[in-house]
Design a protein around this motif. Structure first.
Motif, mmCIF file in Angstrom:
data_model
loop_
_atom_site.group_PDB
_atom_site.id
_atom_site.type_symbol
_atom_site.label_atom_id
_atom_site.label_comp_id
_atom_site.label_asym_id
_atom_site.label_seq_id
_atom_site.Cartn_x
_atom_site.Cartn_y
_atom_site.Cartn_z
ATOM 1 N N UNK A 86 -2.381 -5.454 4.376
ATOM 2 C CA UNK A 86 -3.493 -5.053 3.500
ATOM 3 C C UNK A 86 -3.449 -3.539 3.266
ATOM 4 N N UNK A 87 -3.249 -2.786 4.325
ATOM 5 C CA UNK A 87 -3.184 -1.325 4.217
ATOM 6 C C UNK A 87 -2.013 -0.902 3.327
ATOM 7 N N UNK A 88 -0.866 -1.556 3.496
ATOM 8 C CA UNK A 88 0.309 -1.243 2.680
ATOM 9 C C UNK A 88 0.072 -1.617 1.213
ATOM 10 N N UNK A 89 -0.559 -2.774 0.982
ATOM 11 C CA UNK A 89 -0.865 -3.188 -0.397
ATOM 12 C C UNK A 89 -1.802 -2.190 -1.068
ATOM 13 N N UNK A 90 -2.805 -1.735 -0.339
ATOM 14 C CA UNK A 90 -3.737 -0.750 -0.903
ATOM 15 C C UNK A 90 -3.008 0.544 -1.252
ATOM 16 N N UNK A 91 -2.089 0.938 -0.402
ATOM 17 C CA UNK A 91 -1.306 2.145 -0.667
ATOM 18 C C UNK A 91 -0.480 1.975 -1.943
ATOM 19 N N UNK A 92 0.155 0.816 -2.094
ATOM 20 C CA UNK A 92 0.951 0.557 -3.295
ATOM 21 C C UNK A 92 0.074 0.535 -4.545
ATOM 22 N N UNK A 93 -1.041 -0.158 -4.457
ATOM 23 C CA UNK A 93 -1.937 -0.253 -5.623
ATOM 24 C C UNK A 93 -2.408 1.136 -6.032
ATOM 25 N N UNK A 94 -2.772 1.942 -5.056
ATOM 26 C CA UNK A 94 -3.220 3.315 -5.381
ATOM 27 C C UNK A 94 -2.081 4.127 -5.999
ATOM 28 N N UNK A 95 -0.859 3.907 -5.514
ATOM 29 C CA UNK A 95 0.285 4.612 -6.104
ATOM 30 C C UNK A 95 0.436 4.236 -7.572
ATOM 31 N N UNK A 96 0.228 2.976 -7.899
ATOM 32 C CA UNK A 96 0.409 2.505 -9.268
ATOM 33 C C UNK A 96 -0.721 2.918 -10.201
ATOM 34 N N UNK A 97 -1.793 3.516 -9.670
ATOM 35 C CA UNK A 97 -2.884 3.983 -10.543
ATOM 36 C C UNK A 97 -2.640 5.392 -11.064
ATOM 37 N N UNK A 98 -1.525 5.985 -10.696
ATOM 38 C CA UNK A 98 -1.151 7.284 -11.257
ATOM 39 C C UNK A 98 0.131 7.094 -12.055
ATOM 40 N N UNK A 99 0.249 7.814 -13.149
ATOM 41 C CA UNK A 99 1.468 7.717 -13.947
ATOM 42 C C UNK A 99 2.670 8.071 -13.083
ATOM 43 N N UNK A 100 2.539 9.112 -12.283
ATOM 44 C CA UNK A 100 3.657 9.543 -11.454
ATOM 45 C C UNK A 100 4.069 8.442 -10.483
ATOM 46 N N UNK A 101 3.092 7.828 -9.832
ATOM 47 C CA UNK A 101 3.398 6.781 -8.862
ATOM 48 C C UNK A 101 4.019 5.551 -9.500
ATOM 49 N N UNK A 102 3.463 5.111 -10.616
ATOM 50 C CA UNK A 102 4.011 3.941 -11.300
ATOM 51 C C UNK A 102 5.420 4.216 -11.815
ATOM 52 N N UNK A 103 5.643 5.428 -12.324
ATOM 53 C CA UNK A 103 6.962 5.774 -12.852
ATOM 54 C C UNK A 103 7.972 6.053 -11.736
ATOM 55 N N UNK A 104 7.495 6.517 -10.599
ATOM 56 C CA UNK A 104 8.356 6.640 -9.427
ATOM 57 C C UNK A 104 8.848 5.253 -9.030
ATOM 58 N N UNK A 105 7.939 4.289 -9.013
ATOM 59 C CA UNK A 105 8.310 2.919 -8.686
ATOM 60 C C UNK A 105 9.293 2.368 -9.722
ATOM 61 N N UNK A 106 9.054 2.627 -11.014
ATOM 62 C CA UNK A 106 9.966 2.176 -12.060
ATOM 63 C C UNK A 106 11.368 2.722 -11.814
ATOM 64 N N UNK A 107 11.452 3.998 -11.460
ATOM 65 C CA UNK A 107 12.748 4.630 -11.222
ATOM 66 C C UNK A 107 13.421 4.039 -9.985
ATOM 67 N N UNK A 108 12.660 3.808 -8.929
ATOM 68 C CA UNK A 108 13.215 3.185 -7.726
ATOM 69 C C UNK A 108 13.729 1.780 -8.034
#
Length: 166
Positions: A90-112
């Motif tokens: 749950x903690x890891x999922x929340x961290x991922x979801x929060x990452x995807x709420x920023x353009x930088x985080x979502x695009x970092x994930x896209x690049x990875x």
């Protein structure tokens, strides 16, 4: 058609020439992300048809309330896992979801995800597009770290799910 999936468009393209799907996805992610709304920007969730970008991801949107908690119940996602690991996941999922709420985080994930898809030759062109729109800039090394983390996390979760249902 399968050849129109973003990851396949790049797989069949020439990285030295670039492709308009990269700036189109990057611009779309920058437009829609918000502290309460995230998006899974991996290129396999996008289609390039007749010079137009379409998103295919039909999963639950990543909506957060004004306190940064998911608007949707994570319980069904966690129920497939052994009870002992649910708080950690749950903690890891929340961290991922929060990452995807920023353009930088979502695009970092896209690049990875480009690394996951074995599209390494597209990482630098993607970073050129992404870093023109986000700060601080994303490095190839940072994308590789996210990929390595995901490469360990998701198979582990799948093994835990299978172990519970044996």
């Amino acid at each position: 058609p399968a050849h129109a999936l973003g990851s396949e468009v790049l797989r069949n393209g020439d990285a030295s020439l670039g492709h308009p799907i990269l700036p189109a996805v990057t611009d779309a992610v920058v437009r829609v992300t918000h502290p309460r709304l995230g998006v899974d920007a991996q290129l396999s969730n996008w289609v390039w048809l007749d010079g137009e970008l379409w998103q295919l991801d039909l999963t639950t949107p990543f909506l957060l309330d004004d306190r940064g908690r998911p608007e949707f119940d994570l319980t069904p996602f966690l129920a497939v896992l052994p009870a002992l690991v649910r708080p950690l996941v749950r903690r890891e999922m929340l961290s991922l979801i929060r990452r995807w709420t920023t353009a930088r985080g979502a695009l970092l994930d896209m690049t990875a995800q480009l690394l996951k898809e074995r599209l390494d030759r597209w990482v630098d062109p993607a970073l050129t597009e992404v870093n023109a729109r986000v700060t601080p800039p994303i490095s190839r090394r940072e994308a590789a770290r996210v990929y390595d983390s995901d490469r360990r996390l998701w198979p582990l979760l799948l093994r835990l799910e299978h172990a519970l249902h044996r």
